[in-house]
Write an enzyme that holds these catalytic residues in place. Structure first.
Site, mmCIF file in Angstrom:
data_model
loop_
_atom_site.group_PDB
_atom_site.id
_atom_site.type_symbol
_atom_site.label_atom_id
_atom_site.label_comp_id
_atom_site.label_asym_id
_atom_site.label_seq_id
_atom_site.Cartn_x
_atom_site.Cartn_y
_atom_site.Cartn_z
ATOM 1 N N GLY A 44 33.247 -103.726 48.457
ATOM 2 C CA GLY A 44 33.019 -102.880 49.624
ATOM 3 C C GLY A 44 31.968 -103.536 50.500
ATOM 4 O O GLY A 44 31.124 -104.290 50.014
ATOM 5 N N GLN A 49 25.697 -104.355 57.085
ATOM 6 C CA GLN A 49 25.403 -105.455 56.157
ATOM 7 C C GLN A 49 25.735 -106.829 56.742
ATOM 8 O O GLN A 49 25.406 -107.850 56.144
ATOM 9 C CB GLN A 49 26.175 -105.273 54.845
ATOM 10 C CG GLN A 49 25.710 -104.069 54.058
ATOM 11 C CD GLN A 49 26.468 -103.986 52.749
ATOM 12 O OE1 GLN A 49 27.575 -103.457 52.715
ATOM 13 N NE2 GLN A 49 25.894 -104.536 51.690
ATOM 14 N N CYS A 88 25.015 -104.167 45.099
ATOM 15 C CA CYS A 88 25.121 -104.132 46.561
ATOM 16 C C CYS A 88 24.954 -105.558 47.060
ATOM 17 O O CYS A 88 24.016 -106.248 46.633
ATOM 18 C CB CYS A 88 24.026 -103.228 47.129
ATOM 19 S SG CYS A 88 24.027 -103.148 48.936
ATOM 20 N N LEU A 89 25.836 -105.999 47.937
ATOM 21 C CA LEU A 89 25.763 -107.387 48.410
ATOM 22 C C LEU A 89 24.459 -107.647 49.171
ATOM 23 O O LEU A 89 24.061 -108.799 49.309
ATOM 24 C CB LEU A 89 26.966 -107.721 49.300
ATOM 25 C CG LEU A 89 28.333 -107.730 48.591
ATOM 26 C CD1 LEU A 89 29.437 -108.112 49.567
ATOM 27 C CD2 LEU A 89 28.338 -108.658 47.393
ATOM 28 N N HIS A 130 29.020 -95.202 48.484
ATOM 29 C CA HIS A 130 28.013 -96.262 48.635
ATOM 30 C C HIS A 130 28.074 -96.849 50.054
ATOM 31 O O HIS A 130 27.048 -97.011 50.718
ATOM 32 C CB HIS A 130 28.253 -97.344 47.573
ATOM 33 C CG HIS A 130 27.322 -98.513 47.653
ATOM 34 N ND1 HIS A 130 26.400 -98.796 46.661
ATOM 35 C CD2 HIS A 130 27.158 -99.472 48.608
ATOM 36 C CE1 HIS A 130 25.715 -99.888 47.018
ATOM 37 N NE2 HIS A 130 26.157 -100.312 48.189
ATOM 38 N N GLU A 131 29.294 -97.140 50.518
ATOM 39 C CA GLU A 131 29.443 -97.758 51.844
ATOM 40 C C GLU A 131 29.132 -96.757 52.961
ATOM 41 O O GLU A 131 28.521 -97.117 53.973
ATOM 42 C CB GLU A 131 30.853 -98.332 52.026
ATOM 43 C CG GLU A 131 31.248 -99.388 51.000
ATOM 44 C CD GLU A 131 30.220 -100.475 50.799
ATOM 45 O OE1 GLU A 131 29.487 -100.816 51.748
ATOM 46 O OE2 GLU A 131 30.125 -100.987 49.661
ATOM 47 N N HIS A 134 25.545 -96.635 53.703
ATOM 48 C CA HIS A 134 25.051 -97.738 54.537
ATOM 49 C C HIS A 134 25.084 -97.362 56.025
ATOM 50 O O HIS A 134 24.217 -97.780 56.790
ATOM 51 C CB HIS A 134 25.908 -98.997 54.342
ATOM 52 C CG HIS A 134 25.485 -99.854 53.176
ATOM 53 N ND1 HIS A 134 24.255 -100.469 53.114
ATOM 54 C CD2 HIS A 134 26.137 -100.205 52.048
ATOM 55 C CE1 HIS A 134 24.171 -101.161 51.991
ATOM 56 N NE2 HIS A 134 25.294 -101.021 51.307
HETATM 57 NI NI NI Z 1 25.756 -101.888 49.480
#
Ligand code: NI
Length: 162
Positions: A44, A49, A88-89, A130-131, A134
């Site tokens: 995701g 991000q 998380c990236l 989660h996304e 963001h």
């Molecule tokens: Ni994330």
């Protein structure tokens, strides 16, 4: 190609703005987000991000076509919760358990500007939440207790120095 923005960049804690036009520019952003997510083996990714404060996120679960969510709204959440290890990236190498509702309902627009509704549970519900966070400037470290948060951040900063 986008670089993934990591923790500390103010774009990650801002509330993202609605997408106001659909078309080739948006399609290019989504295509570039997809490439960046694939490169980092994510499932995701949200537009903040990659430094774009717009309400866009994508989910790419294994063996499923890419899902694109534009201007999403979470319209329902289950009372039942589940605990699952998240990464998380924007926090490379950091993983910890987060408790979230087990299922959600969401409304959003697809890449062509068509509205859709989706009921999700399991991993898909997890990644959607989660996304979505963001886009609100909320990070997964904000979803755990202050003590665990401090511990996770200390661990993350130690890892960065190694
Ligand atoms: Ni994330």
């Amino acid at each position: 190609m986008f670089d993934i923005v990591t923790y500390g960049d103010p774009v990650l804690t801002q509330k993202a703005e609605d997408v106001t036009s659909f078309g080739s520019e948006l399609e290019q952003i989504v295509a570039d987000m997809h490439a960046a997510m694939r490169l980092d083996h994510g499932i995701g990714l949200a537009a903040p991000q990659v430094g774009i404060s717009k309400r866009i996120f994508i989910v790419g679960l294994e063996d499923e076509p890419l899902r694109v969510f534009i201007n999403p709204v979470i319209t329902g959440m289950s009372k039942e919760t589940s605990e699952y290890e998240e990464g998380c990236l924007s926090f490379p190498g950091l993983y910890f358990n987060v408790v979230r509702p087990a299922a959600v309902e969401i409304e959003a627009y697809d890449i062509k500007g068509k509205k859709f509704q989706l009921k999700a549970d399991g991993l898909l519900a997890r990644v959607i939440q989660h996304e979505y966070d963001h886009l609100e400037g909320i990070l997964f470290i904000d979803r755990i207790s202050p003590v665990k948060r401090a511990r996770a951040l200390a661990h993350y900063h130690r890892m960065l120095k190694m």
